[in-house]
Design an enzyme around this catalytic site. Sequence first.
Site, PDB file in Angstrom:
ATOM      1  N   GLY A 147      -5.739  -5.704   2.944  1.00  0.00           N
ATOM      2  CA  GLY A 147      -5.128  -4.407   2.725  1.00  0.00           C
ATOM      3  C   GLY A 147      -5.492  -3.400   3.789  1.00  0.00           C
ATOM      4  O   GLY A 147      -4.951  -3.404   4.898  1.00  0.00           O
ATOM      5  N   MET A 207       0.851  -1.195   0.000  1.00  0.00           N
ATOM      6  CA  MET A 207       0.000   0.000   0.000  1.00  0.00           C
ATOM      7  C   MET A 207       0.884   1.243   0.000  1.00  0.00           C
ATOM      8  O   MET A 207       1.650   1.455   0.950  1.00  0.00           O
ATOM      9  CB  MET A 207      -0.940   0.004   1.204  1.00  0.00           C
ATOM     10  CG  MET A 207      -1.998  -1.089   1.168  1.00  0.00           C
ATOM     11  SD  MET A 207      -3.069  -1.105   2.632  1.00  0.00           S
ATOM     12  CE  MET A 207      -2.008  -1.971   3.816  1.00  0.00           C
ATOM     13  N   ASN A 231      -7.650 -11.032  -3.143  1.00  0.00           N
ATOM     14  CA  ASN A 231      -7.414  -9.709  -2.559  1.00  0.00           C
ATOM     15  C   ASN A 231      -8.615  -8.815  -2.849  1.00  0.00           C
ATOM     16  O   ASN A 231      -9.259  -8.955  -3.880  1.00  0.00           O
ATOM     17  CB  ASN A 231      -6.145  -9.106  -3.158  1.00  0.00           C
ATOM     18  CG  ASN A 231      -5.888  -7.666  -2.738  1.00  0.00           C
ATOM     19  OD1 ASN A 231      -5.641  -6.804  -3.561  1.00  0.00           O
ATOM     20  ND2 ASN A 231      -5.950  -7.396  -1.449  1.00  0.00           N
ATOM     21  N   GLY A 232      -8.915  -7.926  -1.899  1.00  0.00           N
ATOM     22  CA  GLY A 232      -9.959  -6.937  -2.135  1.00  0.00           C
ATOM     23  C   GLY A 232     -11.083  -6.973  -1.122  1.00  0.00           C
ATOM     24  O   GLY A 232     -11.876  -7.921  -1.105  1.00  0.00           O
ATOM     25  N   GLY A 233     -11.140  -5.966  -0.244  1.00  0.00           N
ATOM     26  CA  GLY A 233     -12.285  -5.786   0.644  1.00  0.00           C
ATOM     27  C   GLY A 233     -12.436  -6.808   1.747  1.00  0.00           C
ATOM     28  O   GLY A 233     -13.503  -6.900   2.368  1.00  0.00           O
ATOM     29  N   GLN A 267       7.719  -5.261  -4.034  1.00  0.00           N
ATOM     30  CA  GLN A 267       6.873  -5.010  -5.202  1.00  0.00           C
ATOM     31  C   GLN A 267       7.520  -3.964  -6.095  1.00  0.00           C
ATOM     32  O   GLN A 267       7.883  -2.881  -5.643  1.00  0.00           O
ATOM     33  CB  GLN A 267       5.467  -4.543  -4.824  1.00  0.00           C
ATOM     34  CG  GLN A 267       4.582  -4.494  -6.074  1.00  0.00           C
ATOM     35  CD  GLN A 267       3.187  -3.953  -5.848  1.00  0.00           C
ATOM     36  OE1 GLN A 267       3.013  -2.777  -5.522  1.00  0.00           O
ATOM     37  NE2 GLN A 267       2.183  -4.804  -6.015  1.00  0.00           N
ATOM     38  N   CYS A 275      -2.225  -1.337 -10.073  1.00  0.00           N
ATOM     39  CA  CYS A 275      -2.432   0.027  -9.595  1.00  0.00           C
ATOM     40  C   CYS A 275      -3.107   0.872 -10.673  1.00  0.00           C
ATOM     41  O   CYS A 275      -2.606   0.949 -11.802  1.00  0.00           O
ATOM     42  CB  CYS A 275      -1.107   0.657  -9.187  1.00  0.00           C
ATOM     43  SG  CYS A 275      -1.286   2.350  -8.558  1.00  0.00           S
TER      44      CYS A 275
END
Length: 331
Positions: free
Chosen positions: A235, A20, A213-215, A72, A102
């Site tokens: 995240g 992040m 990944n996500g939420g 990353q 991104c």
Amino acid sequence: MIKNINSMNLLSHLVSVAPMMDYTDRHDRYFLRLIAPNVRLYTEMITTQALIHGDPRYLLAFHPDEHPLALQLGGSDPALLARCAVMGEEAGYDEVNLNVGCPSPRVSSGQFGACLMQAPQLVAECISAMQHAVQIPVSVKCRIGVDYQDSYEALCHFIRTIASAGCRLFIVHARKAWLSGLSPKQNREIPPLRYDVVRQLKQDFPQLTIIMNGGIKTVAEIDDHLSHVDGVMIGRAAYANPYLLAEIQARYYPDKQVLSRFEVIQNLIPYIHEQLQNKIKLTAITRHILGLFQGQRGAAAWRRYLSQHAHKTNAGVEVLQQALAFVKGST
């Protein structure tokens, strides 16, 4: 001969914390590691241009306790990515990850990030060059689609093309990305989550390691996803409520003792002393720990005191100790 495609320990990817920007710097990662010794951590995205033309020793620096740790990278030039992957390997990273997710306009203008989903052959060339250059695993973090290229067939073509270059680990953010019209923040919220798409990927590509990944915000959600995919990456939830990682540690890696919130801070203090001696400002560290007591009595006083005092000239660990006293006094 492509190396390293089967060298990953899957358990180390069971749960990870997402890269992040402006959040998962070395201070945040050290703090998170105190809470969860086994969860895999990722750096903020570092561009190839920054590494080539900047100070790689500074950009790649991390504390030895941060392992397992992945670097990353952002870029689209195979030769430069291979060169930077070597830098990461020599610095001691356990994995190098290519950012293909991104949606920032600044990132897209540099021809990397989510826009690369429209160029799967180029991504395959990047992955091939990186894998031939290093022994550590090389992975990809992507979205399920971009702009109007959002069919499942297009996603499968992307995955298949990259896998043909030797990539075996895909971290898939279960949202598409809009490259124009939405801010990066909106791209994390407005496009609907499609967990079913990522789960289908695992069914259709069982030989690949697929990370969701996500939420994802709770251990119950992680449990649910792990019955369909190989791992889960969290995240913003890990940043807003970092002690969630203690629950994750206890659930999935029970061989290590979980520290209390107070023990985490006591173990963080020697690190803060060291960083202050290196001319790092206290607020560079305390900004990452504001959410430690989320949901606990005294949490507001903790956040308020740190926010009001950590930025002051010559602020030291006494600020942390006073903030901690407010929490202890509320329990």
